[in-house]
Design a protein around this motif. Structure first.
Motif, PDB file in Angstrom:
ATOM      1  N   ARG A  62       0.418  87.930  60.895  1.00  0.00           N
ATOM      2  CA  ARG A  62       0.561  86.962  59.800  1.00  0.00           C
ATOM      3  C   ARG A  62      -0.809  86.509  59.278  1.00  0.00           C
ATOM      4  NH1 ARG A  62       4.575  83.554  57.566  1.00  0.00           N
ATOM      5  NH2 ARG A  62       3.595  82.821  55.635  1.00  0.00           N
ATOM      6  N   LEU A  63      -1.771  86.339  60.184  1.00  0.00           N
ATOM      7  CA  LEU A  63      -3.126  85.973  59.752  1.00  0.00           C
ATOM      8  C   LEU A  63      -3.728  87.053  58.848  1.00  0.00           C
ATOM      9  CD1 LEU A  63      -4.605  84.525  63.086  1.00  0.00           C
ATOM     10  CD2 LEU A  63      -4.026  83.241  61.018  1.00  0.00           C
ATOM     11  N   VAL A  64      -3.503  88.310  59.238  1.00  0.00           N
ATOM     12  CA  VAL A  64      -3.996  89.426  58.428  1.00  0.00           C
ATOM     13  C   VAL A  64      -3.288  89.435  57.067  1.00  0.00           C
ATOM     14  CG1 VAL A  64      -4.118  91.945  58.248  1.00  0.00           C
ATOM     15  CG2 VAL A  64      -4.578  90.824  60.446  1.00  0.00           C
ATOM     16  N   PHE A  65      -1.982  89.301  57.118  1.00  0.00           N
ATOM     17  CA  PHE A  65      -1.156  89.337  55.905  1.00  0.00           C
ATOM     18  C   PHE A  65      -1.598  88.271  54.898  1.00  0.00           C
ATOM     19  CE2 PHE A  65       2.579  87.954  53.509  1.00  0.00           C
ATOM     20  CZ  PHE A  65       3.126  89.159  53.081  1.00  0.00           C
ATOM     21  N   ASP A  66      -1.877  87.064  55.387  1.00  0.00           N
ATOM     22  CA  ASP A  66      -2.236  85.955  54.500  1.00  0.00           C
ATOM     23  C   ASP A  66      -3.592  86.151  53.826  1.00  0.00           C
ATOM     24  OD1 ASP A  66       0.134  84.656  54.966  1.00  0.00           O
ATOM     25  OD2 ASP A  66      -0.660  83.353  56.547  1.00  0.00           O
ATOM     26  N   ARG A  67      -4.398  87.087  54.332  1.00  0.00           N
ATOM     27  CA  ARG A  67      -5.712  87.353  53.732  1.00  0.00           C
ATOM     28  C   ARG A  67      -5.663  88.481  52.703  1.00  0.00           C
ATOM     29  NH1 ARG A  67     -10.395  88.432  57.595  1.00  0.00           N
ATOM     30  NH2 ARG A  67     -11.475  88.360  55.566  1.00  0.00           N
ATOM     31  N   ILE A  68      -4.487  89.097  52.558  1.00  0.00           N
ATOM     32  CA  ILE A  68      -4.345  90.206  51.606  1.00  0.00           C
ATOM     33  C   ILE A  68      -3.875  89.635  50.271  1.00  0.00           C
ATOM     34  CG2 ILE A  68      -3.166  92.389  51.117  1.00  0.00           C
ATOM     35  CD1 ILE A  68      -2.864  92.712  54.174  1.00  0.00           C
ATOM     36  N   PRO A  69      -4.634  89.804  49.199  1.00  0.00           N
ATOM     37  CA  PRO A  69      -4.275  89.173  47.917  1.00  0.00           C
ATOM     38  C   PRO A  69      -2.908  89.608  47.381  1.00  0.00           C
ATOM     39  CG  PRO A  69      -6.535  90.005  47.872  1.00  0.00           C
ATOM     40  CD  PRO A  69      -5.918  90.520  49.123  1.00  0.00           C
ATOM     41  N   HIS A  70      -2.604  90.906  47.452  1.00  0.00           N
ATOM     42  CA  HIS A  70      -1.345  91.413  46.900  1.00  0.00           C
ATOM     43  C   HIS A  70      -0.672  92.350  47.913  1.00  0.00           C
ATOM     44  CE1 HIS A  70      -2.532  89.657  43.118  1.00  0.00           C
ATOM     45  NE2 HIS A  70      -3.655  90.357  43.124  1.00  0.00           N
ATOM     46  N   PRO A  71      -0.006  91.792  48.935  1.00  0.00           N
ATOM     47  CA  PRO A  71       0.663  92.648  49.923  1.00  0.00           C
ATOM     48  C   PRO A  71       1.777  93.468  49.280  1.00  0.00           C
ATOM     49  CG  PRO A  71       1.216  90.324  50.257  1.00  0.00           C
ATOM     50  CD  PRO A  71       0.178  90.362  49.207  1.00  0.00           C
ATOM     51  N   ASP A  72       1.963  94.689  49.764  1.00  0.00           N
ATOM     52  CA  ASP A  72       3.011  95.549  49.196  1.00  0.00           C
ATOM     53  C   ASP A  72       4.315  95.376  49.974  1.00  0.00           C
ATOM     54  OD1 ASP A  72       2.758  97.056  51.536  1.00  0.00           O
ATOM     55  OD2 ASP A  72       1.466  98.556  50.616  1.00  0.00           O
ATOM     56  N   ARG A  73       5.350  96.118  49.547  1.00  0.00           N
ATOM     57  CA  ARG A  73       6.680  95.962  50.144  1.00  0.00           C
ATOM     58  C   ARG A  73       6.677  96.346  51.618  1.00  0.00           C
ATOM     59  NH1 ARG A  73       9.666  98.887  46.791  1.00  0.00           N
ATOM     60  NH2 ARG A  73      10.558  97.166  45.595  1.00  0.00           N
ATOM     61  N   PHE A  74       5.941  97.402  51.975  1.00  0.00           N
ATOM     62  CA  PHE A  74       5.888  97.828  53.382  1.00  0.00           C
ATOM     63  C   PHE A  74       5.336  96.700  54.254  1.00  0.00           C
ATOM     64  CE2 PHE A  74       3.575  99.480  57.027  1.00  0.00           C
ATOM     65  CZ  PHE A  74       4.510 100.311  57.615  1.00  0.00           C
ATOM     66  N   MET A  75       4.295  96.034  53.782  1.00  0.00           N
ATOM     67  CA  MET A  75       3.697  94.943  54.550  1.00  0.00           C
ATOM     68  C   MET A  75       4.686  93.799  54.738  1.00  0.00           C
ATOM     69  SD  MET A  75      -0.082  94.883  52.816  1.00  0.00           S
ATOM     70  CE  MET A  75      -1.165  96.321  52.791  1.00  0.00           C
ATOM     71  N   TYR A  76       5.372  93.431  53.659  1.00  0.00           N
ATOM     72  CA  TYR A  76       6.393  92.389  53.762  1.00  0.00           C
ATOM     73  C   TYR A  76       7.484  92.778  54.769  1.00  0.00           C
ATOM     74  CZ  TYR A  76       5.245  89.066  49.991  1.00  0.00           C
ATOM     75  OH  TYR A  76       4.671  88.088  49.224  1.00  0.00           O
TER      76      TYR A  76
END
Length: 536
Positions: A62-76
């Protein structure tokens, strides 16, 4: 109901070698050096490894995810999947809501890979209303006929939503699907209606292993071990879940001998125990004080984790087992050997040392915890306050109590005041007036245990007036334990106040309070007891 999702997607060799969160973080550090956002495919692998492939990594993902400006569907989808399988399924629903609102920018919408895990999270939370909203999104997306989503809907509605909707979905599409039968059975069991679950189980034309495991687990959790064992002995094939359900059931019901016997049978059958198995068995050793068996279990796990080191979950269980069995030296060895320590690890060793009277060691470990920037929680402070109380270190206890409130902004609860903590610490030191004043400043209502602690201290220090006050407050809590009356009666008697002593005995009679008979526990064999009784 969802089958256990595998993690065996085709990962690059580097990520396949990551077997622990520590190793994932090392690769993450390498990515930062090379440019964190430079390679989107590496970001996807990092989130997958943290959220799914290794244990206990969802928070890091989640920490990594929150630093990604535009996460894609796979990440979600990956992060929702990981969160749905943790003890905090609400995080999966929160992520889903963010995805549905498209807060990350772009056209990232839920798809058929998103819904099963969100529905699983709703079922785990018991959030039927939220699940119904997700169901509406499924219909709008045209995914209701997808077999995986349909079975997830059946499981969610059967477990916490509208049972009639689950039945309608089941009757319309899924009566020939073994997975759907399992979803209905699991939902009824989750509701606590084991009768309905068993009826469906008996009616099911094809019983898959999940159905058997659901029923075995349901009976075991209710302590109905005879019914659980009957199904366990009948199941055509078993997996580690089947064995774990029975072993943990025996442990919870106090049948530690049966749990150990089943574990030996499990090994003879060639089934490899997993972390859940070991946690149940270590709990049995801790409860029964069987240090020898605990050491053997530890030895087997040391061989298994010789390269990566013990996981924090297993290490914590071993520390707890050794502490409860009185072997603090072994508990210390496990603690220092662990590469990944969480706050529970520190709590286990600090609390174990405190309860066994190793006061200075307990405080030293607490201080080391602070220097290593591990944030203590409320349990940590209970443990270190117990150490201060046992060691008579009043000033240190006051210091830590202030530290908890001022620095870590942890609101004291009744455990920080009660047995072994602040009130007990002041009472042991003879600071009874301060203890009473301390109680008056409590933001939580003092319970019977706190007043009884003070009453006992008044007996030791011969404080009649304060004892009377403590007893009045104790009676207000409607605690009718005979010991409360006897304790004050003995305080009066110890200073020659025989009228007061007699008054308390009479008050017991007037209130219909009977003094409980004394009892003793004898650790002996039935043969020895028979011989002893014959001699008597």
């Amino acid at each position: 109901m969802l089958r256990k999702s595998g993690t065996q997607r085709r990962q690059p060799p580097l990520w396949r070698r990551c077997r622990s969160l520590r190793q994932v973080k090392q690769v993450h550090a390498l990515m930062v050096l090379r440019g964190f956002l430079a390679d989107p495919s590496a970001l996807r692998e990092l989130i997958f490894a943290s959220a799914v492939a290794v244990r206990g990594g969802v928070a890091h993902a989640r920490l990594v995810f929150d630093r990604i400006p535009h996460p894609d569907r796979f990440m979600y989808n990956t992060l929702i999947r990981g969160a749905a399988h943790t003890g905090a399924p609400r995080d999966a629903v929160t992520l889903y809501a963010r995805m549905a609102r498209r807060e990350g920018g772009g056209d990232v919408r839920p798809n058929k890979l998103t819904f099963p895990f969100v529905l699983r999270a709703c079922a785990a939370m018991g959030a039927g209303d939220t699940g119904a909203q997700v169901h509406a999104h499924v219909v709008k997306a045209g995914c209701e006929s997808d077999a995986f989503i349909r079975n997830a809907l059946i499981g969610m509605h059967a477990g916490c939503g509208d049972l009639s909707i689950a039945a309608a979905l089941f009757d319309r599409w899924a009566r020939g699907d073994a997975v759907a039968w399992s979803a209905m059975i699991s939902g009824c069991a989750r509701r606590g209606d084991i009768g309905a679950a068993r009826k469906l189980f008996d009616e099911s034309p094809v019983k898959d292993l999940v159905s058997w495991n659901v029923m075995i687990t349901a009976y075991a959790k209710r302590g109905e071990m005879a019914q659980a064992r009957e199904l366990f002995d009948r199941v055509p094939e078993r997996d580690v879940v089947s064995w774990n359900a029975m072993i943990s059931g025996y442990v919870r019901s106090g049948s530690h001998k049966h749990a150990m016997e089943l574990f030996e049978q499990m090994q003879c059958m060639g089934e490899k125990p997993d972390t859940v198995t070991m946690l149940s068995l270590l709990s049995a050793c801790a409860d029964s004080g069987d240090l020898d068996v605990g050491r053997r279990l530890h030895s087997s796990q040391s061989e298994r984790f010789s390269r990566t080191g013990l996981t924090s979950v297993l290490g914590n269980a071993l520390i707890d087992m050794y502490a409860k069995c009185g072997s603090m030296e072994s508990a210390f060895e496990v603690f220092w050997s662990m590469r990944d320590k969480d706050v529970s690890t520190w709590n286990s060793i600090i609390g174990g040392l405190a309860l066994h009277g190793h006061v200075m060691d307990s405080i030293d470990v607490f201080e080391k915890m602070l220097t290593e920037n591990v944030r203590p929680d409320e349990i940590t402070f209970v443990a270190v306050l117990v150490a201060c109380s046992h060691g008579g270190m009043v000033d240190k206890g006051r210091e830590y109590f202030r530290l908890m409130q001022k620095v870590y902004v942890i609101e004291p609860n009744v455990r920080h005041y009660g047995p072994g903590c602040m009130v007990d610490m002041l009472s042991r030191a003879g600071l009874l007036k301060e203890a009473f004043e301390f109680i008056n400043t409590m933001k939580v209502k003092p319970n019977a245990v706190i007043w009884r602690t003070l009453l006992g201290a008044c007996r030791i220090h011969g404080e009649i007036e304060l004892a009377e006050h403590a007893n009045r407050e104790l009676l207000k809590t409607r605690s009718e334990a005979s010991g409360n009356y006897v304790l004050l009666s003995n305080i009066y008697a110890s200073v020659g106040e025989w009228l007061g002593s007699e008054k308390m005995r009479k008050l017991m009679d007037d209130n219909g309070v009977n003094k409980e008979a004394g009892s003793a526990v004898v650790d002996s064999t039935s043969k020895d007891l028979t011989r002893s009784s014959e001699q008597l």
